[in-house]
Motif scaffolding. Structure first.
Motif, mmCIF file in Angstrom:
data_model
loop_
_atom_site.group_PDB
_atom_site.id
_atom_site.type_symbol
_atom_site.label_atom_id
_atom_site.label_comp_id
_atom_site.label_asym_id
_atom_site.label_seq_id
_atom_site.Cartn_x
_atom_site.Cartn_y
_atom_site.Cartn_z
ATOM 1 N N ILE A 19 0.839 -1.197 0.000
ATOM 2 C CA ILE A 19 0.000 0.000 0.000
ATOM 3 C C ILE A 19 0.877 1.251 0.000
ATOM 4 O O ILE A 19 2.095 1.181 0.208
ATOM 5 N N THR A 20 0.247 2.388 -0.221
ATOM 6 C CA THR A 20 0.888 3.682 -0.035
ATOM 7 C C THR A 20 0.435 4.245 1.302
ATOM 8 O O THR A 20 -0.775 4.349 1.564
ATOM 9 N N LEU A 21 1.380 4.584 2.168
ATOM 10 C CA LEU A 21 1.011 5.118 3.480
ATOM 11 C C LEU A 21 0.263 6.434 3.305
ATOM 12 O O LEU A 21 0.728 7.333 2.582
ATOM 13 N N PRO A 22 -0.879 6.570 3.954
ATOM 14 C CA PRO A 22 -1.726 7.746 3.713
ATOM 15 C C PRO A 22 -1.198 9.034 4.328
ATOM 16 O O PRO A 22 -1.540 10.123 3.858
ATOM 17 N N SER A 23 -0.374 8.919 5.366
ATOM 18 C CA SER A 23 0.102 10.130 6.040
ATOM 19 C C SER A 23 1.350 9.806 6.838
ATOM 20 O O SER A 23 1.626 8.638 7.158
ATOM 21 N N THR A 24 2.105 10.830 7.155
ATOM 22 C CA THR A 24 3.267 10.658 8.019
ATOM 23 C C THR A 24 2.794 10.416 9.444
ATOM 24 O O THR A 24 1.894 11.113 9.932
ATOM 25 N N GLY A 25 3.397 9.444 10.097
ATOM 26 C CA GLY A 25 2.961 9.171 11.452
ATOM 27 C C GLY A 25 3.656 7.972 12.050
ATOM 28 O O GLY A 25 4.594 7.403 11.488
ATOM 29 N N LYS A 26 3.178 7.598 13.212
ATOM 30 C CA LYS A 26 3.674 6.448 13.951
ATOM 31 C C LYS A 26 2.824 5.240 13.561
ATOM 32 O O LYS A 26 1.599 5.306 13.595
ATOM 33 N N TYR A 27 3.491 4.141 13.197
ATOM 34 C CA TYR A 27 2.760 2.979 12.720
ATOM 35 C C TYR A 27 3.144 1.728 13.511
ATOM 36 O O TYR A 27 4.219 1.651 14.108
ATOM 37 N N MET A 28 2.232 0.754 13.451
ATOM 38 C CA MET A 28 2.451 -0.531 14.122
ATOM 39 C C MET A 28 1.928 -1.649 13.221
ATOM 40 O O MET A 28 0.809 -1.564 12.695
ATOM 41 N N LEU A 29 2.738 -2.673 13.036
ATOM 42 C CA LEU A 29 2.342 -3.854 12.265
ATOM 43 C C LEU A 29 1.929 -4.941 13.245
ATOM 44 O O LEU A 29 2.650 -5.222 14.210
ATOM 45 N N ARG A 30 0.783 -5.544 13.006
ATOM 46 C CA ARG A 30 0.263 -6.567 13.926
ATOM 47 C C ARG A 30 0.094 -7.895 13.206
ATOM 48 O O ARG A 30 -0.473 -7.958 12.109
ATOM 49 N N VAL A 31 0.604 -8.961 13.816
ATOM 50 C CA VAL A 31 0.342 -10.328 13.376
ATOM 51 C C VAL A 31 -0.706 -10.911 14.311
ATOM 52 O O VAL A 31 -0.476 -11.018 15.518
ATOM 53 N N ARG A 32 -1.827 -11.268 13.738
ATOM 54 C CA ARG A 32 -2.952 -11.774 14.552
ATOM 55 C C ARG A 32 -3.188 -13.242 14.256
ATOM 56 O O ARG A 32 -3.361 -13.629 13.094
ATOM 57 N N PHE A 33 -3.165 -14.050 15.288
ATOM 58 C CA PHE A 33 -3.514 -15.469 15.172
ATOM 59 C C PHE A 33 -4.967 -15.593 15.619
ATOM 60 O O PHE A 33 -5.263 -15.823 16.773
ATOM 61 N N GLY A 34 -5.861 -15.407 14.653
ATOM 62 C CA GLY A 34 -7.268 -15.297 15.004
ATOM 63 C C GLY A 34 -8.010 -16.608 15.132
ATOM 64 O O GLY A 34 -8.935 -16.730 15.943
#
Length: 574
Positions: free
Chosen positions: A510-525
């Motif tokens: 994707i293209t990041l929509p804005s400058t900011g603080k980000y977090m990637l989450r791996v979910r074992f749902g």
């Protein structure tokens, strides 16, 4: 006993600059499964499409090439790894297919002897041009810069599954001959070397081939799960659904790209969506899996192509030849892993290596993983492009992700990360593992992340008798990959999500929509099934890249669209 047939080509070269044009039929591979009456059509092997042309044999062709002297190393980023000293020195690649690679060819003789060959149980002792060609593409020796393999310094081994050969290039296999060859290459090792990467440029079809519901496919998936080997597999050449071992869950399924800049799928290369077999109720869910993982050049590829002429080469086409190019790329990453992370076996897991190869891949023309904007969230339930998976392999970018950023977060449950990197992690059902970027990510940056895990197959190896009847479905976890903006840590905002079912992959681009603080989450749902009721930690490899990258000028690969080379002039012996 199974019967297979694949395409092959042997061009007779002359010392004079003669142009030879040949057109070959697109043969089918027919395979007979255990029930004697069950005949299933399988993928075509080594589809060769030829036009007029020749090359002089004294240019620097490496892997691939055509009459304009195109070198495929830059196309797949292999030169980036080579420039850093990673040429496969610490890696071992095993070619497993119907026949043995001929050790007398100049591409193989500097690095192979008969001691590096293995016959599966009951397999016939026969050198074949097809095995010779795929071996040369993956790891053929650098002979004066001529037609070298991608990982040209890797140790190379060859194992045959063919118990006999019929007319038109057909051959036969059994359960024993198939699995014992893979087991020998990966577990026991051949001539003291266990394979880090295997290549399988063969396959089979029918509904079992498309869904992965086939005993040998199950056992092959189990071998990957239990050893962590990267298994590059051809998707097939029928312009239809992915099948064969590539139709399973854990192998690295490789499609072919056309010589238009190697930016679109070859017309013959199999693609998705592919069927899924549900072992819980025995049903088949049609056309729900994006089963191509990655793609590489599959036309106008130069390969060693003889079992009698030590300097015989041919221009070849087919997923049979894109797969070993990816196998070579995986061997380069494994080489770097053994250098940089010598004490960390997890760094060389198939889950990690496949993840970084997917994250580093270059998106092909029209690449589309079905991402749509749903109430402001970029969501995909497909994960990968149906035709080229994560895109065209780019080993250089993948190696940068693998080596230059975060390299395996401490523990198994996430942490603070750099703008690019990878992690070997683990979770139980219902657990989220969070990876918080240490720096602000700039709006407009292309962000790519890949998550790979293995389905678990309940299987116990038998070294004396390769009885596969114990192979069975055990556990298939369902992970998701999510990206959040966490400028407000108390109210994270979901930005993107990859939540595909029926494949052991997630991928977002994707293209990041804005400058900011980000977090990637791996979910074992959840789990699609868990017959063993494990309720234990399941593991994964995840990688990411938020580093802006330069876009090549449009003319960079323009010369690659010239088409296929029909014939070649023999290179004179020294």
């Amino acid at each position: 006993m199974m019967k297979l047939r694949f395409l092959s080509l042997s061009l007779v070269f002359s010392c004079a600059p003669v142009v030879m044009a040949q057109s070959l039929p697109l043969d089918e591979i027919d395979r007979q499964f255990r029930p004697a009456s069950s005949v299933i059509t399988q993928e075509k092997h080594a589809e060769l499409l030829l036009q007029d042309g020749y090359f002089t044999g004294n240019e620097n062709y490496l892997v691939g090439g055509n009459s304009s002297n195109i070198n495929l190393f830059p196309v797949v980023g292999a030169n980036g790894a080579h420039s850093l000293g990673y040429t496969g020195t610490r890696s071992t690649v095993a070619i497993v297919e119907g026949g043995l690679a001929w050790v007398g060819h100049q591409a193989l003789s500097p690095k192979m002897t008969n001691a590096d060959l293995l016959l599966g149980l009951g397999a016939a002792n026969s050198f074949r041009t097809h095995a010779t060609g795929t071996a040369s593409n993956a790891a053929g020796a650098n002979v004066n810069g001529f037609a070298s393999g991608v990982a040209y310094d890797a140790a190379l081994r060859s194992a045959s599954i063919a118990t006999g050969f019929g007319s038109g290039g057909s051959f036969f296999t059994t359960e024993d001959s198939e699995f014992s060859a893979y087991y020998g290459a990966v577990v026991n090792g051949i001539n003291t070397k266990r394979a880090d990467v295997t290549n399988s440029s063969w396959g089979f079809g029918g509904s079992a081939g498309r869904t992965g519901f086939y005993l040998q496919t199950l056992a092959h998936d189990g071998l990957i799960h239990q050893t962590g080997v990267v298994s590059a597999i051809s998707t097939g050449n029928d312009n239809g659904q992915v099948r064969g071992y590539a139709g399973g869950l854990n192998g690295f399924a490789v499609g072919a790209l056309a010589p238009d800049g190697y930016n679109t799928r070859s017309g013959f290369s199999n693609f998705g969506p592919t069927d899924y077999y549900n072992p819980v109720n025995g049903s088949v869910i049609n056309s729900v899996r994006a089963r191509v993982d990655i793609a590489a050049p599959g036309e106008a590829v130069i390969a060693a192509w003889s079992t009698t002429n030590a300097t015989g080469y041919a221009s070849v086409s087919g997923t049979s030849f894109s797969a070993p190019i990816v196998a070579g790329g995986a061997a380069l990453i494994a080489d770097a892993g053994k250098d940089k992370f010598a004490t960390n076996a997890n760094a060389r897991s198939n889950m990690v290596i496949q993840s970084v190869l997917q994250t580093g891949a270059t998106k092909t023309a029209g690449w589309d993983n079905g991402t749509t904007n749903v109430s402001g969230v970029l969501k995909t339930t497909q994960a990968l492009d149906y035709e080229t998976g994560a895109g065209r392999m780019d080993v250089g970018t993948s190696l940068s992700i693998y080596s230059d950023g975060t390299t395996d977060v401490s523990g198994l449950s996430g942490g603070t990360i750099a703008a690019k990197g990878w992690d070997f992690g683990g979770a139980v059902v219902g657990q989220d593992n969070d990876y918080t970027f240490a720096q602000l990510l700039e709006g407009g940056t292309k962000f790519t992340a890949s998550l790979v895990w293995n389905a678990k197959v309940n299987y116990t190896y038998f070294t004396a008798n390769q009885d596969l009847t114990s192979a069975g479905y055990d556990r298939f976890s369902n992970f998701d990959l999510l990206l959040y903006n966490v400028d407000n840590v108390n109210a994270p905002v979901l930005v993107a999500e990859s939540s595909a079912q029926y494949i052991a992959r997630e991928h977002m681009h994707i293209t990041l929509p804005s400058t900011g603080k980000y977090m990637l989450r791996v979910r074992f749902g959840s789990e699609l099934y868990d017959f063993g009721a494990d309720d234990t930690t399941d593991f994964y490899g995840v990688s990411w890249n938020a580093t802006p990258s330069a876009v090549p000028e449009p003319a960079t690969f323009a010369a690659l669209g010239l088409g296929l080379v029909a014939a070649m002039r023999r290179r004179k012996k020294a």
